[in-house]
Design a protein around this motif. Structure first.
Motif, PDB file in Angstrom:
ATOM      1  N   GLU A 166       0.825  -1.202   0.000  1.00  0.00           N
ATOM      2  CA  GLU A 166       0.000   0.000   0.000  1.00  0.00           C
ATOM      3  C   GLU A 166       0.859   1.252   0.000  1.00  0.00           C
ATOM      4  OE1 GLU A 166      -3.436   2.436   0.163  1.00  0.00           O
ATOM      5  OE2 GLU A 166      -3.120   0.345  -0.415  1.00  0.00           O
ATOM      6  N   ALA A 167       1.991   1.209   0.690  1.00  0.00           N
ATOM      7  CA  ALA A 167       2.881   2.370   0.705  1.00  0.00           C
ATOM      8  C   ALA A 167       3.460   2.638  -0.686  1.00  0.00           C
ATOM      9  CB  ALA A 167       4.012   2.155   1.709  1.00  0.00           C
ATOM     10  N   LEU A 168       3.754   1.572  -1.404  1.00  0.00           N
ATOM     11  CA  LEU A 168       4.319   1.744  -2.740  1.00  0.00           C
ATOM     12  C   LEU A 168       3.247   2.052  -3.766  1.00  0.00           C
ATOM     13  CD1 LEU A 168       6.854  -1.247  -2.802  1.00  0.00           C
ATOM     14  CD2 LEU A 168       7.348   1.167  -2.344  1.00  0.00           C
ATOM     15  N   ALA A 169       2.137   1.335  -3.718  1.00  0.00           N
ATOM     16  CA  ALA A 169       1.083   1.472  -4.724  1.00  0.00           C
ATOM     17  C   ALA A 169      -0.263   1.509  -4.016  1.00  0.00           C
ATOM     18  CB  ALA A 169       1.138   0.305  -5.707  1.00  0.00           C
ATOM     19  N   PRO A 170      -0.721   2.692  -3.623  1.00  0.00           N
ATOM     20  CA  PRO A 170      -1.989   2.798  -2.890  1.00  0.00           C
ATOM     21  C   PRO A 170      -3.153   2.172  -3.652  1.00  0.00           C
ATOM     22  CG  PRO A 170      -0.793   4.879  -2.832  1.00  0.00           C
ATOM     23  CD  PRO A 170      -0.061   3.996  -3.790  1.00  0.00           C
ATOM     24  N   ALA A 171      -4.052   1.556  -2.912  1.00  0.00           N
ATOM     25  CA  ALA A 171      -5.192   0.877  -3.524  1.00  0.00           C
ATOM     26  C   ALA A 171      -6.035   1.826  -4.354  1.00  0.00           C
ATOM     27  CB  ALA A 171      -6.045   0.217  -2.435  1.00  0.00           C
ATOM     28  N   VAL A 172      -6.146   3.079  -3.918  1.00  0.00           N
ATOM     29  CA  VAL A 172      -6.964   4.029  -4.671  1.00  0.00           C
ATOM     30  C   VAL A 172      -6.369   4.284  -6.051  1.00  0.00           C
ATOM     31  CG1 VAL A 172      -5.786   6.083  -3.752  1.00  0.00           C
ATOM     32  CG2 VAL A 172      -8.150   6.257  -4.557  1.00  0.00           C
ATOM     33  N   HIS A 173      -5.045   4.215  -6.166  1.00  0.00           N
ATOM     34  CA  HIS A 173      -4.419   4.350  -7.482  1.00  0.00           C
ATOM     35  C   HIS A 173      -4.796   3.172  -8.370  1.00  0.00           C
ATOM     36  CE1 HIS A 173      -0.947   7.164  -6.000  1.00  0.00           C
ATOM     37  NE2 HIS A 173      -2.132   7.532  -5.562  1.00  0.00           N
ATOM     38  N   ARG A 174      -4.747   1.980  -7.809  1.00  0.00           N
ATOM     39  CA  ARG A 174      -5.085   0.798  -8.597  1.00  0.00           C
ATOM     40  C   ARG A 174      -6.553   0.826  -9.016  1.00  0.00           C
ATOM     41  NH1 ARG A 174      -2.297  -1.470  -4.269  1.00  0.00           N
ATOM     42  NH2 ARG A 174      -4.162  -2.530  -3.471  1.00  0.00           N
ATOM     43  N   GLU A 175      -7.410   1.249  -8.095  1.00  0.00           N
ATOM     44  CA  GLU A 175      -8.836   1.272  -8.403  1.00  0.00           C
ATOM     45  C   GLU A 175      -9.171   2.289  -9.484  1.00  0.00           C
ATOM     46  OE1 GLU A 175     -10.410   2.116  -4.609  1.00  0.00           O
ATOM     47  OE2 GLU A 175      -9.929   0.142  -3.761  1.00  0.00           O
ATOM     48  N   GLN A 176      -8.554   3.464  -9.400  1.00  0.00           N
ATOM     49  CA  GLN A 176      -8.847   4.511 -10.375  1.00  0.00           C
ATOM     50  C   GLN A 176      -8.091   4.330 -11.686  1.00  0.00           C
ATOM     51  OE1 GLN A 176     -11.063   7.271 -10.103  1.00  0.00           O
ATOM     52  NE2 GLN A 176     -11.825   5.936  -8.485  1.00  0.00           N
ATOM     53  N   GLY A 177      -6.939   3.680 -11.621  1.00  0.00           N
ATOM     54  CA  GLY A 177      -6.124   3.525 -12.820  1.00  0.00           C
ATOM     55  C   GLY A 177      -6.410   2.277 -13.609  1.00  0.00           C
ATOM     56  N   ARG A 178      -7.377   1.503 -13.165  1.00  0.00           N
ATOM     57  CA  ARG A 178      -7.723   0.257 -13.852  1.00  0.00           C
ATOM     58  C   ARG A 178      -9.196   0.296 -14.223  1.00  0.00           C
ATOM     59  NH1 ARG A 178      -9.006  -5.374 -12.729  1.00  0.00           N
ATOM     60  NH2 ARG A 178      -7.634  -6.756 -13.931  1.00  0.00           N
TER      61      ARG A 178
ATOM     62  N   LEU B 261      -0.829   3.875 -16.345  1.00  0.00           N
ATOM     63  CA  LEU B 261       0.387   3.666 -15.560  1.00  0.00           C
ATOM     64  C   LEU B 261       1.372   4.795 -15.754  1.00  0.00           C
ATOM     65  CD1 LEU B 261       0.930  -0.136 -16.356  1.00  0.00           C
ATOM     66  CD2 LEU B 261      -0.467   0.896 -14.555  1.00  0.00           C
ATOM     67  N   ASP B 262       2.245   4.972 -14.762  1.00  0.00           N
ATOM     68  CA  ASP B 262       3.258   6.015 -14.839  1.00  0.00           C
ATOM     69  C   ASP B 262       4.513   5.479 -15.509  1.00  0.00           C
ATOM     70  OD1 ASP B 262       4.616   4.494 -12.931  1.00  0.00           O
ATOM     71  OD2 ASP B 262       3.960   5.732 -11.253  1.00  0.00           O
ATOM     72  N   ALA B 263       5.571   6.291 -15.504  1.00  0.00           N
ATOM     73  CA  ALA B 263       6.802   5.904 -16.211  1.00  0.00           C
ATOM     74  C   ALA B 263       7.432   4.650 -15.623  1.00  0.00           C
ATOM     75  CB  ALA B 263       7.801   7.060 -16.181  1.00  0.00           C
ATOM     76  N   GLY B 264       7.199   4.377 -14.339  1.00  0.00           N
ATOM     77  CA  GLY B 264       7.726   3.168 -13.709  1.00  0.00           C
ATOM     78  C   GLY B 264       6.778   1.998 -13.789  1.00  0.00           C
ATOM     79  N   ARG B 265       5.679   2.170 -14.483  1.00  0.00           N
ATOM     80  CA  ARG B 265       4.642   1.181 -14.699  1.00  0.00           C
ATOM     81  C   ARG B 265       3.820   0.920 -13.444  1.00  0.00           C
ATOM     82  NH1 ARG B 265       6.553  -4.076 -17.705  1.00  0.00           N
ATOM     83  NH2 ARG B 265       7.721  -2.556 -18.915  1.00  0.00           N
ATOM     84  N   GLY B 266       3.761   1.904 -12.580  1.00  0.00           N
ATOM     85  CA  GLY B 266       2.842   1.843 -11.456  1.00  0.00           C
ATOM     86  C   GLY B 266       1.590   2.634 -11.785  1.00  0.00           C
ATOM     87  N   TYR B 267       0.491   2.352 -11.076  1.00  0.00           N
ATOM     88  CA  TYR B 267      -0.761   3.053 -11.343  1.00  0.00           C
ATOM     89  C   TYR B 267      -0.662   4.517 -10.912  1.00  0.00           C
ATOM     90  CZ  TYR B 267      -2.998  -1.374 -12.427  1.00  0.00           C
ATOM     91  OH  TYR B 267      -3.332  -2.568 -13.027  1.00  0.00           O
ATOM     92  N   VAL B 268      -1.177   5.412 -11.744  1.00  0.00           N
ATOM     93  CA  VAL B 268      -1.090   6.835 -11.452  1.00  0.00           C
ATOM     94  C   VAL B 268      -2.110   7.211 -10.385  1.00  0.00           C
ATOM     95  CG1 VAL B 268      -0.296   7.369 -13.788  1.00  0.00           C
ATOM     96  CG2 VAL B 268      -2.737   7.471 -13.273  1.00  0.00           C
ATOM     97  N   ALA B 269      -1.874   8.358  -9.764  1.00  0.00           N
ATOM     98  CA  ALA B 269      -2.820   8.884  -8.793  1.00  0.00           C
ATOM     99  C   ALA B 269      -4.093   9.326  -9.518  1.00  0.00           C
ATOM    100  CB  ALA B 269      -2.199  10.067  -8.038  1.00  0.00           C
ATOM    101  N   PRO B 270      -5.232   9.318  -8.838  1.00  0.00           N
ATOM    102  CA  PRO B 270      -6.491   9.712  -9.480  1.00  0.00           C
ATOM    103  C   PRO B 270      -6.385  11.080 -10.144  1.00  0.00           C
ATOM    104  CG  PRO B 270      -6.921   8.755  -7.327  1.00  0.00           C
ATOM    105  CD  PRO B 270      -5.429   8.888  -7.436  1.00  0.00           C
ATOM    106  N   GLY B 271      -6.845  11.159 -11.385  1.00  0.00           N
ATOM    107  CA  GLY B 271      -6.844  12.411 -12.126  1.00  0.00           C
ATOM    108  C   GLY B 271      -5.555  12.742 -12.824  1.00  0.00           C
TER     109      GLY B 271
END
Length: 977
Positions: free
Chosen positions: A370-382, A714-724
């Motif tokens: 969760e610290a690395l990839a917050p659930a809200v990022h995954r939910e909004q970015g998928r 996803l962002d440049a590191g292939r993690g989910y972006v923050a909402p918006g």
């Protein structure tokens, strides 16, 4: 021998310090090839063959064993990864091949002979050998005692005396022989990963301050040393719960930069300790730590750094990721081991097993994840839609079902007549039988070089009926281009229509069949392609200077047909025209969809003109599939909409202005849908129905995915972006293509896997999620551009230009003509020696490239302007449309004057800059503006009686687009010639 190796040598057998490096992926690994590769790599990395002879380490001469283990679903649960080393033969290294649908290679080494990063060096050489490459080797025999290193000189001088409780607790009856191993994969790569892990672990501990230990590899400080041995020590920091990861990171950087900190490693005096005595103290320390629940630190945070999957690819095996599984060591705090792969971070934890421990370890991994990839990022970015229903039969069977149900219904309507489903079926069988007689079948590719005719439709579908895959090509492309595509695809045959059979288009080994001469009926049992069989190949522009063929399988096109026909109401009453070249990905929508549901495919055989478009509309077209540029053209040509009730717009950004004009032309009851999808995901993967009241942005959103398709932002590191936040769009699900034909390197680069193992395609499109849930398009991450719906890589054009002997360098950019929104390709060249004949260079490009890839204008420059970082400053290149000089000779007269005024309006150039030799394309004209120009000349210069005659001369106009020639043809048309 060094002190840390002596320490590990003292571990009792049941505490065997074995490190497991796991490489998982897809494909196949031959056992014997793996054994040979292990032998080659171990010769280059002799640390893999070390055995103990008394108090000395020697090269035992025997290569590590390779063992095949079947039936393993989770390596962390495999007992083979827990077996001790050295084994009975004294070997301290071995390799396991966990054989299954997705094989995993496990390289195992006792910590006595290798540390984690040394094990990775050996693993890389094993895979180099599997690829037939020369191993890099790691033959250095020095130890940490031989290093002049400030860190090591401080080791042990300030070891933390703090005794803290364990992070996870001690279960009842804890036994180090029963260990719980857990692994978690997180999407993304994260800057300052060690600091972020330390902050998360400290938060999980609930303590105000937590001592955190960071294993530190000394190799980066001594790049001249290549050794698999133990070249590491431990750096310790006290981390406060209030410390941000940025503060922790700064402290780590300062320690590494100054090579100064609180470090620990066994003292050299340990080398004098007898091994039995060490074992006694290690057992005692382990019992004490377990009984008292006291450790020297809260946790070890071990970041192994970047380990790209490409290190472990072979010709038959595609690595998805790599990670380290290490058993817990006696009297040592819990370790969180991180391995950063391509767009993923693998985390592993080992601890005593017991009641509640699984939940406790999972909670730790949840906190870190969760610290690395917050659930809200995954939910909004998928973004996902419903699961794809069973797509049912393949498209060939769907067509045959329509033949059975409605044999007399019109399947294809062309300018030269109509063809029923029964007649088209007979023609297809004739094509299929002819191909089979050539030995063409499953997985073979068949070129299709044909105008938009019934024979072309029978050629594509007949190829599918034969079990092969078709490769559609544009007859307008030069012979050199056609040969290149057929050769690149390794086409077994090429179907052509006259007069293209007289062209020099086939490479050696490619048989030729003339569709006009093939039987119109045949006794043939149609093939029933499997879902994974190849259906068609379409080529797109390539950034490397080489076009790339996208391979689409039957499962993907069947999934697309299922969704698209349902979502867009395509059925038996649908009349869908084919407006673009068959070679265009979008053409497959018209070619396939209506024929799977009993609808009618309408063919516009001649070059697109305002008269041809009006004829299609008047013939009862109900649905149009077209690019925004084509739709814009139709709205500006003032055509009658006829019976069109659905517009499927795809291929480039769809602006609100064009959508509003389409609404005015086609009426409020016409459904205007913006479709989105690259060829790599089978034509279209999502859509948005335009609503003028709701869609107030400058561009129409690209919307939501089809059933069975998933969007990931996803962002440049292939993690989910923050909402918006904007990010790159990755597409997953049922419609993904197989990859690029003959390009495994490019396929691996663009088709990647996420943390959950799902395969996705990285589009290069930047998108943002809207509050309503859909996506909007924001731009590109690279130089790729869209012109008239074509994907264009400027690098391909520039590299072709540079093959001309007069050109030393080339750059291609897209620019707008004054007063126009549409982009035009503009080339800039520097000379190799002497002046460049631009006309000759343009002709050279026309012989190599499709017309849409030939720049409208080419400007010679002395040199390319460059930015501070050395890149070409494209914004500083001269304006190709602003430097035109009027040519002496006076004003144009008569028809040329009329044509010039029309060109001035269409191209946005001043009329007095035009003359008889002015070329439409050199002034920035493209295929759509050409249609507009022809329509205006036909309507205003030739008169009603000459309009059709002038439009019929369109091929002549295309071959020579000068004011003088257009005016001459207009005069002849007006005179009835």
């Amino acid at each position: 021998m060094c002190p840390i190796e002596q320490w590990f040598l003292g571990f009792p057998a049941k505490m065997s310090p074995v490190t497991n490096f796991c490489v998982e992926g897809a494909g196949r690994l031959d056992t014997e090839s793996l054994r040979r590769a292990v032998a080659v790599a171990s010769e280059a990395c002799p640390g893999a063959r070390l055995v103990r002879r008394g108090r000395r380490w020697v090269d035992g001469g025997a290569d590590p064993a390779v063992k095949v283990v079947s039936g393993v679903a989770d390596p962390c649960a495999a007992p083979e990864l827990r077996s001790p080393l050295p084994n009975r033969s004294g070997a301290n290294c071995e390799v396991l091949l966990l054989d299954g649908p997705e094989p995993t290679v496990v390289l195992r080494a006792s910590h006595v002979v290798m540390d984690g990063r040394g094990l990775i060096l050996w693993a890389r050489d094993v895979f180099r050998a599997l690829r037939g490459e020369e191993p890099a080797g790691a033959r250095s025999t020095g130890t940490v005692l031989d290093l002049d290193n400030p860190f090591y000189s401080q080791a042990g001088q300030a070891e933390a005396a703090t005794k803290v409780p364990s992070l996870l607790g001690i279960p009842p009856r804890a036994d180090i022989r029963r260990q719980l191993w857990r692994r978690r994969t997180v999407d993304g790569n994260f800057p300052a990963l060690s600091a972020k892990l330390a902050a998360a672990v400290t938060a999980f501990s609930g303590r105000p301050t937590a001592p955190i230990r960071f294993p530190l590899d000394l190799r980066p400080f001594h790049p001249e040393i290549r050794s698999t041995g133990n070249l590491s020590l431990v750096l310790s920091l006290d981390v406060a719960a209030v410390d941000s990861w940025e503060e922790i990171y700064q402290r780590l950087l300062a320690a590494l930069s100054d090579q100064d900190g609180r470090v620990s490693a066994p003292d050299p005096s340990i080398l004098k300790a007898p091994v039995p005595l060490l074992r006694y103290f290690i057992r005692r320390a382990e019992r004490s730590a377990r009984r008292e629940d006291r450790f020297s630190a809260t946790a070890n945070v071990n970041n192994l750094g970047r380990v790209p999957a490409e290190w472990f690819h072979t010709g038959t095996f595609e690595a998805a990721g790599a990670y380290m599984v290490s058993p817990m060591e006696p009297a040592t705090p819990v370790s969180v081991v991180a391995t950063e792969g391509d767009g993923r971070t693998d985390l592993t934890v080992a601890w005593w097993d017991g009641p509640g421990m699984s939940e406790r370890v999972d909670a730790l991994l949840d906190t870190v994840g969760e610290a690395l990839a917050p659930a809200v990022h995954r939910e909004q970015g998928r973004l996902t839609s419903a699961a794809l229903p069973d797509p049912g039969p393949g498209i060939v069977d769907r067509f045959l079902e329509q033949v059975r149900r409605r044999p007399d219904a019109i399947a294809v309507s062309a300018s030269d007549g109509e063809v029923t489903y029964a007649e088209l079926d007979r023609r297809m069988r004739g094509v299929a039988k002819s191909l089979r007689e050539l030995g063409v079948g499953r997985e073979d590719v068949v070129g299709l070089l044909a105008d938009k005719t019934v024979d072309a439709v029978a050629g594509a579908w007949g190829t599918l009926m034969a079990g092969a895959a078709y490769l559609p090509m544009d007859p307008q492309h030069p012979d050199a281009r056609i040969r290149t595509l057929l050769a690149d695809a390794k086409a077994a045959a090429c179907l052509v229509t006259r007069p293209h059979d007289r062209r020099d288009h086939r490479p050696d080994g490619c048989a030729g069949l003339v569709l006009d001469d093939l039987p119109r009926d045949a006794d043939l049992e149609p093939a029933a392609p499997a879902p994974g069989d190849l259906a068609y190949v379409v080529y797109t522009s390539g950034s490397t200077g080489r076009p790339k063929g996208v391979e689409v399988e039957h499962r993907s096109i069947a999934a697309y047909a299922t969704c698209a026909t349902k979502e867009h109401g395509i059925g038996p009453a649908t009349r869908l025209p084919l407006l673009c070249s068959l070679s265009f990905d979008l053409a497959q929508l018209s070619l396939i969809l209506p024929l799977t549901v009993g609808g009618t495919l309408q063919l516009l055989r001649d070059e697109i003109s305002h008269l041809g478009l009006q004829e299609v509309l008047d013939a009862g077209a109900t649905t149009l599939s077209l690019t925004p540029s084509h739709l814009d053209l139709i709205t500006r040509l003032e055509l009658r909409p006829g019976a069109v009730r659905t517009l499927l717009v795809i291929g480039e950004q769809f602006t609100r202005g064009v959508a509003l004009r389409a609404r005015q032309v086609f009426g409020p009851d016409c459904l205007i849908t913006n479709m989105y999808g690259p060829a790599e995901a089978t034509i279209g993967v999502g859509y948005h129905d335009f609503d003028a009241d709701r869609d107030e942005g400058a561009a129409v959103p690209i919307g939501v995915p089809y059933d069975g398709v998933t969007y990931h932002v996803l962002d440049a590191g292939r993690g989910y972006v923050a909402p918006g936040e904007p990010g790159e769009l990755y597409i997953g699900g049922s419609q993904l293509a197989r990859g690029y034909r003959g390009r495994p390197d490019l396929t691996r680069e663009r088709f990647v896997r996420l943390a959950d193992g799902g395969r996705v395609y990285r589009t290069g499109d930047i998108v943002r999620r809207l509050p309503g849930g859909g996506l909007e398009f924001c731009g590109r991450i690279d130089d790729q551009i869209k012109v008239l719906g074509h994907r264009i890589e400027p690098a391909e054009i520039a590299q072709t230009m540079e093959t001309h002997p007069a050109v030393s360098g080339a750059v291609v950019v897209a620019r707008s003509r004054p007063g126009h929104r549409d982009k035009t390709l503009c080339g800039y060249v520097t000379a190799a020696d002497g002046p460049i004949d631009i006309g000759e260079l343009t002709g050279y490009l026309a012989e190599q490239l499709p017309g849409y890839l030939v720049p409208a204008t080419i400007v010679p420059v002395a040199e390319f302007p460059r930015s501070m970082n050395g890149k070409i400053a494209t914004a500083s290149l001269p304006d190709p449309f602003g430097d035109a000089k009027p040519v002496a000779g006076g004003a144009l007269e008569g028809m040329e004057d009329t044509v010039a005024r029309i060109w001035s309006q269409v191209l946005g150039v001043e009329a007095d800059r035009l003359h008889g030799a002015s070329d439409f394309h050199r002034l920035g004209g493209d295929s759509l503006s050409l249609i507009t120009m022809v329509a205006q000349v036909a309507r205003h210069a030739t008169g009603p009686d000459g309009e059709r005659a002038f439009v019929s001369r369109l091929p002549e106009i295309i071959r020579r687009t000068t004011v003088e020639h257009v005016a001459e043809l207009a005069v002849q048309a007006r005179a009835g010639q």
